[in-house]
Design a protein around this motif. Sequence first.
Motif, short mmCIF file in Angstrom:
data_model
loop_
_atom_site.label_atom_id
_atom_site.label_comp_id
_atom_site.label_asym_id
_atom_site.label_seq_id
_atom_site.Cartn_x
_atom_site.Cartn_y
_atom_site.Cartn_z
N ALA B 27 -3.11 4.92 2.47
CA ALA B 27 -2.17 4.40 1.64
C ALA B 27 -2.91 3.12 1.04
N ALA B 30 -5.57 3.85 -1.27
CA ALA B 30 -5.17 4.46 -2.42
C ALA B 30 -4.54 3.13 -3.33
N LEU B 31 -3.89 2.37 -2.67
CA LEU B 31 -3.19 1.16 -3.51
C LEU B 31 -4.47 0.26 -3.88
N ARG B 34 -6.06 1.84 -6.91
CA ARG B 34 -5.07 1.90 -8.10
C ARG B 34 -4.98 0.44 -8.83
N PHE B 35 -5.01 -0.63 -7.79
CA PHE B 35 -4.99 -1.88 -8.43
C PHE B 35 -6.13 -2.59 -8.85
N TRP B 121 0.00 -6.78 -12.79
CA TRP B 121 0.63 -6.38 -11.65
C TRP B 121 2.13 -6.06 -11.94
N ARG B 122 2.72 -6.60 -12.64
CA ARG B 122 4.18 -6.21 -12.64
C ARG B 122 4.23 -4.83 -13.20
N HIS B 125 3.07 -2.34 -10.39
CA HIS B 125 4.00 -2.16 -9.42
C HIS B 125 5.26 -1.51 -9.65
N ILE B 128 4.84 2.25 -9.68
CA ILE B 128 4.89 2.58 -8.06
C ILE B 128 6.13 2.60 -7.47
N ALA B 131 8.34 5.29 -8.73
CA ALA B 131 7.87 6.81 -8.48
C ALA B 131 8.19 7.15 -6.83
N LEU B 132 8.42 6.17 -6.30
CA LEU B 132 8.83 6.54 -4.96
C LEU B 132 10.22 7.06 -4.80
N PRO B 133 10.12 8.31 -4.02
CA PRO B 133 11.25 9.05 -3.82
C PRO B 133 12.52 8.33 -3.33
N LEU B 136 13.21 6.44 -0.35
CA LEU B 136 12.22 5.58 0.32
C LEU B 136 12.42 4.36 -0.41
N PRO B 138 11.65 0.68 -2.11
CA PRO B 138 10.65 -0.01 -1.83
C PRO B 138 10.94 -1.26 -0.91
N LEU B 141 10.41 -0.34 2.69
CA LEU B 141 8.80 0.04 2.90
C LEU B 141 8.30 -1.27 3.40
#
Lengths: 157, 157
Positions: B27, B30-31, B34-35, B121-122, B125, B128, B131-133, B136, B138, B141
């Motif tokens: 993760a 991947a993050l 992306r950033f 960033w805003r 983020h 992201i 899109a979290l199911p 889950l 944020p 997490l």
Amino acid sequence: MSKGKIVSFETTREVHDRCLCFATQRAARALARRFDAALRPVGLTSGQYSLLMSLNRPEPPSLGAVAELLGMDRTTLTANLKPLLRNGWANSAVDPDDRRGRRLSLTAKGRKVLTAALPIWRRTHAEIDAALPPPLAPRALQAGLRALAVPEGVAGR
Amino acid sequence: MSKGKIVSFETTREVHDRCLCFATQRAARALARRFDAALRPVGLTSGQYSLLMSLNRPEPPSLGAVAELLGMDRTTLTANLKPLLRNGWANSAVDPDDRRGRRLSLTAKGRKVLTAALPIWRRTHAEIDAALPPPLAPRALQAGLRALAVPEGVAGR
DNA sequence: ATATCTTACGTTGATATCAACTCAATATTC
DNA sequence: GAATATTGAGTTGATATCAACGTAAGATAT
């Protein structure tokens, strides 16, 4: 003091409280350090353990397939493979059916190291699981991390 | 085929399904990718953004304090600081009160870059998060990752 | 005050990470 | 069958990561 406003300290706190990228990086560093230390007796790092483990499969996978599984760049995998090959833990052979590709496999020595490392992983991971506060089930965290690891952010695509 | 048993493919699947270290590393990669991509227009990487942001505070922090906040080795921070200093985004000055230590601060230029990076960033983020199911959250997490980042594993020393 | 200890950093060496580029082998198109 | 496109890897250059070691400044003990 002409164009944009300055980022306030409040905003900084918000970013540090909310940023999943930052939180994940920090957790990744902490966990890597912990497993690195635990696995040191068998001569593996946490990354090498994960990589060796992903080579432990019936059919020798291609480099690209392993890179995708690990979610890392192919070129990173090439680099990470070097110490494994040098230590005689893994083998990289040209695929006879497609001479562009390579098939990665464990050696007997690699299987031996992996066998020695497994109980260490079990013990260390059990400690981590056990210490997670009750509302933070390990499986839920797994699911969350899996969602974060989706290539195009999270949305799929 | 004398000493220990061989690690089965079943075990490999178990490790890949359960290992929080592996899931977190993946993760994190991947993050970061992306950033990194999102922040490229302003010339920052995800790590540089986090570091610059953590320097944005009323009192210039010491190197050690920042390293602890970021959960990284002091020597890693020294290395990460180099590009920021070279680009004139941050400043490192010997602490007059204790000449062993150094105080890290943002420059005007650094504040400007950070201001440009914040809306990116805003937006990223928010994507992201969205899109979290649903199960889950944020925040959950975040809490989980925070727990994983505790130095001595999770139990807290 | 001197010797020792502790603290705050830096340097070095090994590995990890990825983007950009290149190369070679296979697949496709004409 | 030749030209083009695609695929699978490697190389290079920049940054990230940490352990082990070294250095200098401040703190403590004798």
